[in-house]
Design an enzyme around this catalytic site. Structure first.
Site, short mmCIF file in Angstrom:
data_model
loop_
_atom_site.label_atom_id
_atom_site.label_comp_id
_atom_site.label_asym_id
_atom_site.label_seq_id
_atom_site.Cartn_x
_atom_site.Cartn_y
_atom_site.Cartn_z
N LYS A 103 18.26 -3.64 85.27
CA LYS A 103 19.46 -3.61 84.43
C LYS A 103 19.77 -5.03 83.99
O LYS A 103 19.39 -5.99 84.68
CB LYS A 103 20.64 -3.05 85.22
CG LYS A 103 21.78 -2.54 84.37
CD LYS A 103 21.58 -1.10 83.94
CE LYS A 103 22.69 -0.61 83.04
NZ LYS A 103 22.60 0.84 82.80
N GLY A 216 32.74 6.57 73.82
CA GLY A 216 31.71 5.73 73.22
C GLY A 216 30.46 6.55 73.04
O GLY A 216 30.52 7.75 72.76
P1 NAD Z 1 30.16 2.60 75.13
O1 NAD Z 1 30.44 1.16 75.11
O2 NAD Z 1 29.54 3.22 73.94
O3 NAD Z 1 31.52 3.41 75.43
C1 NAD Z 1 32.36 3.15 76.53
C2 NAD Z 1 33.65 3.90 76.32
O4 NAD Z 1 34.48 3.75 77.46
C3 NAD Z 1 34.48 3.44 75.12
O5 NAD Z 1 35.02 4.54 74.46
C4 NAD Z 1 35.61 2.63 75.78
O6 NAD Z 1 36.78 2.61 75.00
C5 NAD Z 1 35.79 3.44 77.04
N1 NAD Z 1 36.50 2.73 78.09
C6 NAD Z 1 36.30 1.46 78.53
N2 NAD Z 1 37.18 1.18 79.50
C7 NAD Z 1 37.93 2.29 79.67
C8 NAD Z 1 39.00 2.64 80.51
N3 NAD Z 1 39.47 1.76 81.40
N4 NAD Z 1 39.53 3.89 80.40
C9 NAD Z 1 39.04 4.77 79.51
N5 NAD Z 1 38.02 4.51 78.69
C10 NAD Z 1 37.49 3.28 78.77
O7 NAD Z 1 29.30 2.88 76.44
P2 NAD Z 1 28.34 4.11 76.77
O8 NAD Z 1 26.96 3.72 76.39
O9 NAD Z 1 28.95 5.36 76.25
O10 NAD Z 1 28.39 4.09 78.36
C11 NAD Z 1 29.45 4.73 79.08
C12 NAD Z 1 28.97 5.00 80.49
O11 NAD Z 1 27.82 5.83 80.43
C13 NAD Z 1 28.56 3.74 81.27
O12 NAD Z 1 28.86 3.94 82.64
C14 NAD Z 1 27.07 3.71 81.07
O13 NAD Z 1 26.41 2.97 82.09
C15 NAD Z 1 26.77 5.19 81.14
N6 NAD Z 1 25.48 5.55 80.54
C16 NAD Z 1 25.24 5.37 79.21
C17 NAD Z 1 24.00 5.71 78.69
C18 NAD Z 1 23.69 5.58 77.23
O14 NAD Z 1 22.61 6.04 76.83
N7 NAD Z 1 24.57 5.03 76.42
C19 NAD Z 1 23.01 6.24 79.53
C20 NAD Z 1 23.30 6.44 80.88
C21 NAD Z 1 24.55 6.09 81.37
#
Ligand code: NAD
Length: 406
Positions: A103, A216
């Site tokens: 990571k 997100g």
């Molecule tokens: P992103 O940046 O696209 O979205 C994150 C979202 O979380 C945003 O809408 C933001 O406003 C919101 N957020 C941040 N702080 C917050 C809070 N305190 N309360 C409520 N909402 C809050 O990120 P993402 O890629 O969607 O990732 C989100 C989670 O999913 C992370 O834990 C990431 O590790 C996990 N994840 C993502 C992927 C991927 O393919 N994008 C894959 C596996 C896991």
């Protein structure tokens, strides 16, 4: 509150107590192979120079090249990246793809950067780490606040430095830059396949009402997918607000509203609440899709959902896990529920290496087969271990990593 890495080690110890792993293996698998911290100088638009701290943790590569996203966040540090890298090693083993766990990250609030500054930072991250990443060494991807465009800048920088322009060094790229069909929605789509495979066994009705924490990449696509499948999305939140409508939100209109205003808050046809309220609305399924440590000992009693599907990494602390298990609320763990993202990332890597481009239908067919097979296997294993799904997923993953290491 435990750090994310303490949280991960706690989960490891609890799962390890259910199976007969060697002590040597448990000692080794708890330590990352390599932790790298770099300084990334960026010339800012006002002419000043700012130096950002960047990270790459290469946790375990027994099963293949390190694989895992890059996070841009003002609270990201090496401890958080280390936990996320550990979970990646397990996640890749859960879905049985030929990848290890890594990571990366940068301690930065990207919302404060101009596009030019963001590009300079992203190219700087790759320049600083160009010797340790590569298609057969370590293959990064997007995570919180990093986008396909950022992946394209990084792939381009790697190509300039090494001459390898296959794109296989990084996944989650735009289609025009060698990305895979389906990668954008893969995390949420994979979570949906897991949910469908387990829904009846988790005791959830077909007309499932869903609340989603985070809007997100993972959360917004989840809202779209669940709602297109005829499920009511009754609440979603982002970092600024939660919106709730018990009759179901119009998810497409909500996404337009968020794009126009920067937040889900103030959406017409819904009540706007504080962001954390999304966790407490009455619903069948709660999908955490934001950050770690959101469901904790101090707030778990307020959660009314009948089941939880973790699209975020590490959203539930071990104490909250215990409380939910005791209440009979199943938690589909992150290393299974959100593994669709890394699975399609691996498809992208494979397509780049072979010079192929698969159709979206092909990608989703392969993804579904993997997610359903592994969800079934973990459910059955949890029953035989009389454990929650998280410990069963850990045991399955650790067994696969141990065989590779032995
Ligand atoms: P992103 O940046 O696209 O979205 C994150 C979202 O979380 C945003 O809408 C933001 O406003 C919101 N957020 C941040 N702080 C917050 C809070 N305190 N309360 C409520 N909402 C809050 O990120 P993402 O890629 O969607 O990732 C989100 C989670 O999913 C992370 O834990 C990431 O590790 C996990 N994840 C993502 C992927 C991927 O393919 N994008 C894959 C596996 C896991």
């Amino acid at each position: 509150m435990p750090t994310p890495f303490e949280h991960a080690m706690h989960q490891l110890a609890r799962a390890a107590s259910l199976a007969s792993f060697s002590q040597d293996f448990l000692e080794r698998v708890a330590h990352p192979n390599r932790q790298i911290r770099v300084s990334i100088p960026v010339k800012m638009d006002d002419g000043s120079l700012k130096v950002y701290e960047g990270y790459r943790v290469q946790f375990n590569n027994a099963r293949g090249p390190y694989k895992g996203g890059i996070r841009y966040h003002q609270e990201t540090d090496i401890e958080e990246v280390k936990a996320l890298a550990f979970w990646m090693a397990l996640k890749c083993a859960v879905v049985n793809i030929p990848m290890g766990g890594g990571k990366g990250g940068v301690n930065v609030d990207p919302k404060g950067l101009s596009k030019r500054e963001l590009e300079a930072l992203s190219r700087g991250w790759m320049r600083a780490l160009v010797d340790v990443v590569g298609p057969q060494k370590d293959v990064p991807a997007p995570d919180v606040n990093t986008t396909p465009e950022i992946m394209a800048w990084m792939a381009d920088e790697f190509g300039k430095a090494t001459g390898d322009t296959s794109g296989a060094v990084i996944t989650g790229k735009p289609l025009e830059a060698g990305g895979s069909e389906g990668r954008g929605t893969a995390t949420a789509q994979g979570g949906f396949y897991v949910f469908e495979a387990l829904r009846e066994r988790l005791g959830l009705p077909a007309s499932c009402r869903v609340a989603i924490h985070g809007f997100g990449n993972a959360g917004e696509h989840a809202a779209d997918i669940w709602s297109k499948a005829g499920r009511k999305v009754v609440a979603v939140s982002d970092s600024k607000a939660c919106v709730r409508n018990d009759d179901g939100l119009d998810v497409v209109a909500l996404a337009r509203h968020k794009k126009a205003t920067g937040s889900v808050g103030g959406f017409v046809g819904a009540t706007t609440l504080a962001p954390e309220e999304v966790l407490y609305v009455p619903c069948d399924l709660l999908i955490p899709a934001a950050l770690e440590n959101q469901i904790r000992a101090d707030n778990v009693a307020r959660i009314q959902a009948k089941a939880i599907l973790e699209l975020a990494n590490g959203p539930t602390t071990p104490e909250a896990d215990d409380a939910l298990f005791a209440r009979g609320v199943p938690v589909v763990p992150d290393i299974l529920a959100n593994s669709g993202g890394v699975t399609v990332s691996t498809f992208e890597w494979e397509q780049n290496l072979k010079g192929e481009h698969w159709s979206e239908a092909d990608v989703f067919e392969k993804l579904k087969a993997i997610m359903v097979r592994e969800a079934d296997g973990i459910f059955v294993r949890a029953q035989s271990l009389q454990s929650d799904l998280r410990r069963a997923a850990f045991v399955v993953a650790l067994e696969r990593i141990e065989s590779a290491m032995v």
